[in-house]
Design a protein around this motif. Structure first.
Motif, PDB file in Angstrom:
ATOM      1  N   LEU A 156      81.702  40.680 -34.748  1.00  0.00           N
ATOM      2  CA  LEU A 156      82.316  39.084 -34.567  1.00  0.00           C
ATOM      3  C   LEU A 156      82.102  38.669 -35.755  1.00  0.00           C
ATOM      4  O   LEU A 156      82.311  37.416 -36.361  1.00  0.00           O
ATOM      5  CB  LEU A 156      82.050  38.656 -33.039  1.00  0.00           C
ATOM      6  N   MET A 157      79.936  38.989 -36.110  1.00  0.00           N
ATOM      7  CA  MET A 157      79.553  37.663 -37.195  1.00  0.00           C
ATOM      8  C   MET A 157      80.430  38.262 -38.905  1.00  0.00           C
ATOM      9  O   MET A 157      80.607  36.464 -38.690  1.00  0.00           O
ATOM     10  CB  MET A 157      77.778  38.810 -37.411  1.00  0.00           C
ATOM     11  N   PRO A 158      80.891  38.384 -38.791  1.00  0.00           N
ATOM     12  CA  PRO A 158      81.302  38.686 -39.918  1.00  0.00           C
ATOM     13  C   PRO A 158      82.597  36.992 -40.001  1.00  0.00           C
ATOM     14  O   PRO A 158      83.023  36.547 -40.901  1.00  0.00           O
ATOM     15  CB  PRO A 158      81.889  40.169 -40.803  1.00  0.00           C
ATOM     16  N   PHE A 159      83.460  37.573 -38.766  1.00  0.00           N
ATOM     17  CA  PHE A 159      84.572  36.372 -38.606  1.00  0.00           C
ATOM     18  C   PHE A 159      83.467  35.474 -38.606  1.00  0.00           C
ATOM     19  O   PHE A 159      84.673  33.992 -39.572  1.00  0.00           O
ATOM     20  CB  PHE A 159      85.425  36.910 -37.213  1.00  0.00           C
ATOM     21  N   TRP A 160      82.746  35.159 -37.921  1.00  0.00           N
ATOM     22  CA  TRP A 160      82.104  33.843 -37.254  1.00  0.00           C
ATOM     23  C   TRP A 160      81.714  33.211 -38.917  1.00  0.00           C
ATOM     24  O   TRP A 160      81.398  31.918 -38.989  1.00  0.00           O
ATOM     25  CB  TRP A 160      81.006  34.348 -36.945  1.00  0.00           C
ATOM     26  N   LEU A 161      80.800  34.072 -39.651  1.00  0.00           N
ATOM     27  CA  LEU A 161      80.643  33.460 -40.709  1.00  0.00           C
ATOM     28  C   LEU A 161      81.245  33.041 -42.144  1.00  0.00           C
ATOM     29  O   LEU A 161      81.107  31.581 -42.341  1.00  0.00           O
ATOM     30  CB  LEU A 161      79.818  34.880 -42.250  1.00  0.00           C
ATOM     31  N   ASN A 162      82.609  33.376 -42.001  1.00  0.00           N
ATOM     32  CA  ASN A 162      83.844  32.637 -42.367  1.00  0.00           C
ATOM     33  C   ASN A 162      84.665  32.008 -41.848  1.00  0.00           C
ATOM     34  O   ASN A 162      84.625  30.940 -42.544  1.00  0.00           O
ATOM     35  CB  ASN A 162      84.841  34.276 -42.371  1.00  0.00           C
ATOM     36  N   MET A 163      84.459  31.508 -40.500  1.00  0.00           N
ATOM     37  CA  MET A 163      84.809  30.207 -40.048  1.00  0.00           C
ATOM     38  C   MET A 163      83.501  29.750 -40.355  1.00  0.00           C
ATOM     39  O   MET A 163      84.226  28.026 -40.408  1.00  0.00           O
ATOM     40  CB  MET A 163      84.822  30.575 -38.542  1.00  0.00           C
ATOM     41  N   MET A 164      82.399  29.380 -40.382  1.00  0.00           N
ATOM     42  CA  MET A 164      80.891  28.968 -40.556  1.00  0.00           C
ATOM     43  C   MET A 164      81.559  28.020 -42.009  1.00  0.00           C
ATOM     44  O   MET A 164      81.843  26.921 -42.077  1.00  0.00           O
ATOM     45  CB  MET A 164      80.117  28.771 -40.831  1.00  0.00           C
ATOM     46  N   ARG A 165      81.962  28.572 -43.176  1.00  0.00           N
ATOM     47  CA  ARG A 165      81.980  28.870 -44.728  1.00  0.00           C
ATOM     48  C   ARG A 165      83.661  27.892 -44.270  1.00  0.00           C
ATOM     49  O   ARG A 165      83.845  26.743 -45.360  1.00  0.00           O
ATOM     50  CB  ARG A 165      82.999  29.641 -45.640  1.00  0.00           C
ATOM     51  N   HIS A 166      84.411  28.005 -43.350  1.00  0.00           N
ATOM     52  CA  HIS A 166      86.056  26.974 -43.356  1.00  0.00           C
ATOM     53  C   HIS A 166      85.878  25.878 -42.946  1.00  0.00           C
ATOM     54  O   HIS A 166      86.278  25.019 -43.755  1.00  0.00           O
ATOM     55  CB  HIS A 166      86.843  27.931 -42.429  1.00  0.00           C
ATOM     56  N   VAL A 167      84.882  25.547 -42.035  1.00  0.00           N
ATOM     57  CA  VAL A 167      85.114  24.768 -41.218  1.00  0.00           C
ATOM     58  C   VAL A 167      83.379  24.142 -42.105  1.00  0.00           C
ATOM     59  O   VAL A 167      83.634  22.295 -41.307  1.00  0.00           O
ATOM     60  CB  VAL A 167      84.436  24.820 -40.133  1.00  0.00           C
ATOM     61  N   GLY A 168      83.248  24.162 -42.174  1.00  0.00           N
ATOM     62  CA  GLY A 168      81.113  23.823 -42.930  1.00  0.00           C
ATOM     63  C   GLY A 168      80.600  23.141 -42.702  1.00  0.00           C
ATOM     64  O   GLY A 168      79.755  22.375 -42.994  1.00  0.00           O
ATOM     65  N   HIS A 169      80.785  23.862 -41.099  1.00  0.00           N
ATOM     66  CA  HIS A 169      79.390  23.420 -39.782  1.00  0.00           C
ATOM     67  C   HIS A 169      79.319  25.122 -39.047  1.00  0.00           C
ATOM     68  O   HIS A 169      80.680  25.153 -39.027  1.00  0.00           O
ATOM     69  CB  HIS A 169      79.095  22.103 -39.415  1.00  0.00           C
ATOM     70  N   THR A 170      78.036  24.302 -37.814  1.00  0.00           N
ATOM     71  CA  THR A 170      77.883  25.830 -37.474  1.00  0.00           C
ATOM     72  C   THR A 170      79.103  25.595 -35.512  1.00  0.00           C
ATOM     73  O   THR A 170      78.317  26.417 -34.168  1.00  0.00           O
ATOM     74  CB  THR A 170      76.883  26.454 -36.880  1.00  0.00           C
ATOM     75  N   ASP A 171      78.890  24.143 -35.603  1.00  0.00           N
ATOM     76  CA  ASP A 171      79.497  23.643 -33.697  1.00  0.00           C
ATOM     77  C   ASP A 171      81.192  24.024 -33.528  1.00  0.00           C
ATOM     78  O   ASP A 171      82.076  23.337 -33.566  1.00  0.00           O
ATOM     79  CB  ASP A 171      79.865  22.247 -33.955  1.00  0.00           C
ATOM     80  N   PHE A 172      81.427  25.525 -33.362  1.00  0.00           N
ATOM     81  CA  PHE A 172      82.304  25.703 -33.048  1.00  0.00           C
ATOM     82  C   PHE A 172      82.548  27.124 -31.627  1.00  0.00           C
ATOM     83  O   PHE A 172      81.019  27.487 -32.285  1.00  0.00           O
ATOM     84  CB  PHE A 172      83.492  26.240 -34.254  1.00  0.00           C
ATOM     85  N   ASN A 173      83.670  27.710 -31.847  1.00  0.00           N
ATOM     86  CA  ASN A 173      83.319  28.926 -30.500  1.00  0.00           C
ATOM     87  C   ASN A 173      84.177  29.131 -29.942  1.00  0.00           C
ATOM     88  O   ASN A 173      85.089  28.848 -30.283  1.00  0.00           O
ATOM     89  CB  ASN A 173      82.175  28.611 -28.926  1.00  0.00           C
ATOM     90  N   TYR A 174      84.574  30.689 -29.502  1.00  0.00           N
ATOM     91  CA  TYR A 174      86.058  31.156 -29.451  1.00  0.00           C
ATOM     92  C   TYR A 174      86.106  30.543 -27.990  1.00  0.00           C
ATOM     93  O   TYR A 174      84.923  30.695 -26.450  1.00  0.00           O
ATOM     94  CB  TYR A 174      85.359  32.875 -29.063  1.00  0.00           C
ATOM     95  N   SER A 175      86.978  30.634 -27.292  1.00  0.00           N
ATOM     96  CA  SER A 175      87.524  29.974 -26.243  1.00  0.00           C
ATOM     97  C   SER A 175      89.157  30.859 -26.029  1.00  0.00           C
ATOM     98  O   SER A 175      89.860  30.495 -26.904  1.00  0.00           O
ATOM     99  CB  SER A 175      88.167  28.716 -26.522  1.00  0.00           C
ATOM    100  N   PHE A 176      89.016  31.511 -24.762  1.00  0.00           N
ATOM    101  CA  PHE A 176      90.220  32.252 -24.283  1.00  0.00           C
ATOM    102  C   PHE A 176      90.844  32.008 -23.897  1.00  0.00           C
ATOM    103  O   PHE A 176      90.365  31.383 -22.307  1.00  0.00           O
ATOM    104  CB  PHE A 176      89.502  34.132 -24.140  1.00  0.00           C
ATOM    105  N   LYS A 177      92.233  31.371 -23.553  1.00  0.00           N
ATOM    106  CA  LYS A 177      93.498  31.244 -22.541  1.00  0.00           C
ATOM    107  C   LYS A 177      93.963  32.805 -22.197  1.00  0.00           C
ATOM    108  O   LYS A 177      94.510  33.004 -22.429  1.00  0.00           O
ATOM    109  CB  LYS A 177      93.864  29.980 -23.422  1.00  0.00           C
ATOM    110  N   ILE A 178      93.994  33.018 -20.257  1.00  0.00           N
ATOM    111  CA  ILE A 178      94.608  33.850 -20.289  1.00  0.00           C
ATOM    112  C   ILE A 178      95.590  33.759 -19.002  1.00  0.00           C
ATOM    113  O   ILE A 178      95.277  33.218 -18.344  1.00  0.00           O
ATOM    114  CB  ILE A 178      93.066  34.707 -19.087  1.00  0.00           C
ATOM    115  N   ALA A 179      96.253  33.929 -19.704  1.00  0.00           N
ATOM    116  CA  ALA A 179      97.706  34.025 -18.776  1.00  0.00           C
ATOM    117  C   ALA A 179      97.601  34.806 -17.251  1.00  0.00           C
ATOM    118  O   ALA A 179      96.993  35.128 -16.860  1.00  0.00           O
ATOM    119  CB  ALA A 179      98.682  34.550 -18.836  1.00  0.00           C
ATOM    120  N   GLU A 180      98.483  33.742 -16.786  1.00  0.00           N
ATOM    121  CA  GLU A 180      98.329  34.021 -14.921  1.00  0.00           C
ATOM    122  C   GLU A 180      99.099  34.521 -14.391  1.00  0.00           C
ATOM    123  O   GLU A 180      99.935  35.007 -14.771  1.00  0.00           O
ATOM    124  CB  GLU A 180      97.761  33.395 -14.242  1.00  0.00           C
TER     125      GLU A 180
END
Length: 218
Positions: free
Chosen positions: A194-218
């Motif tokens: 996941l790290m290369p994707f994380w680095l791309n997202m950091m460049r996109h949003v401009g900071h590091t305060d983001f994370n993955y959130s999963f919504k699972i269908a019941e």
């Protein structure tokens, strides 16, 4: 609890500061034991914070953390000593990121192996739990920096070790429901990738305060 952290970078110092604030006693280990960042951290941390070598940290801790760069993790843990790691839980926070001179990022190992697996193979008497390697250091110890529910991942072979790591993560503020157990240490491959994707997202949003959130269908 006595905790030994191997690695004195931003991740190691951030985890160490949080653990001391929670009442744990921490030794922050470096290659030489005279690392300026570690000794300054220990000075500011007060009586529960100490600086030492990798071996000092490994010998001191009931629980250990590998907070070194993935490219040097095995070398650092060898200096810590297999005898000092044996019988203990090691939280592996590392990522196998290799930065090219042009700024490009690759992973080594990748796909068919991981740093987490390599550590577990080399130190079979240590219970390795992969955790906290998919987000920034400040967010590791303060999940409220990102609003709402978002997820952490753990992986490892020993259920009791994973339960103890969960307890530490919950002390950091992560509720049990958001911690996803991906199974054995082989799952470290996926979280490290996941790290290369994380680095791309950091460049996109401009900071590091983001994370993955999963919504699972019941």
């Amino acid at each position: 609890m006595r905790i030994g952290i191997i690695g004195t970078g931003t991740v190691g110092r951030t985890l160490a500061a949080k653990l001391v604030s929670l009442g744990h006693e921490v030794t922050l280990g470096s290659r030489s034991g005279e690392n300026a960042a570690a000794t300054e951290w220990a000075r500011q941390a007060g009586p529960y914070g100490h600086a030492g070598t990798f071996a000092d940290a490994a010998g001191f801790g009931e629980l250990l953390v590998n907070a070194t760069a993935g490219t040097v993790s095995l070398r650092a843990l060898r200096l810590a000593g297999a005898d000092r790691l044996a019988g203990k839980i090691l939280i592996d926070v590392s990522n196998p990121v290799v930065f090219a001179p042009d700024g490009g990022v690759t992973l080594d190992p990748v796909n068919t192996d991981s740093i987490g697996e390599r550590i577990q193979r080399e130190f079979p008497d240590t219970a390795v739990v992969k955790a906290l390697n998919t987000l920034s250091a400040p967010l590791m110890v303060d999940p409220g920096r990102v609003p709402g529910a978002h997820n952490l991942f753990i992986a490892g072979e020993d259920p009791e070790a994973k339960a103890r790591v969960r307890a530490v993560l919950e002390q950091f503020g992560w509720s049990g429901e958001v911690i996803i157990d991906l199974g054995g240490i082989i799952a470290a491959r996926s979280t490290e990738m996941l790290m290369p994707f994380w680095l791309n997202m950091m460049r996109h949003v401009g900071h590091t305060d983001f994370n993955y959130s999963f919504k699972i269908a019941e």
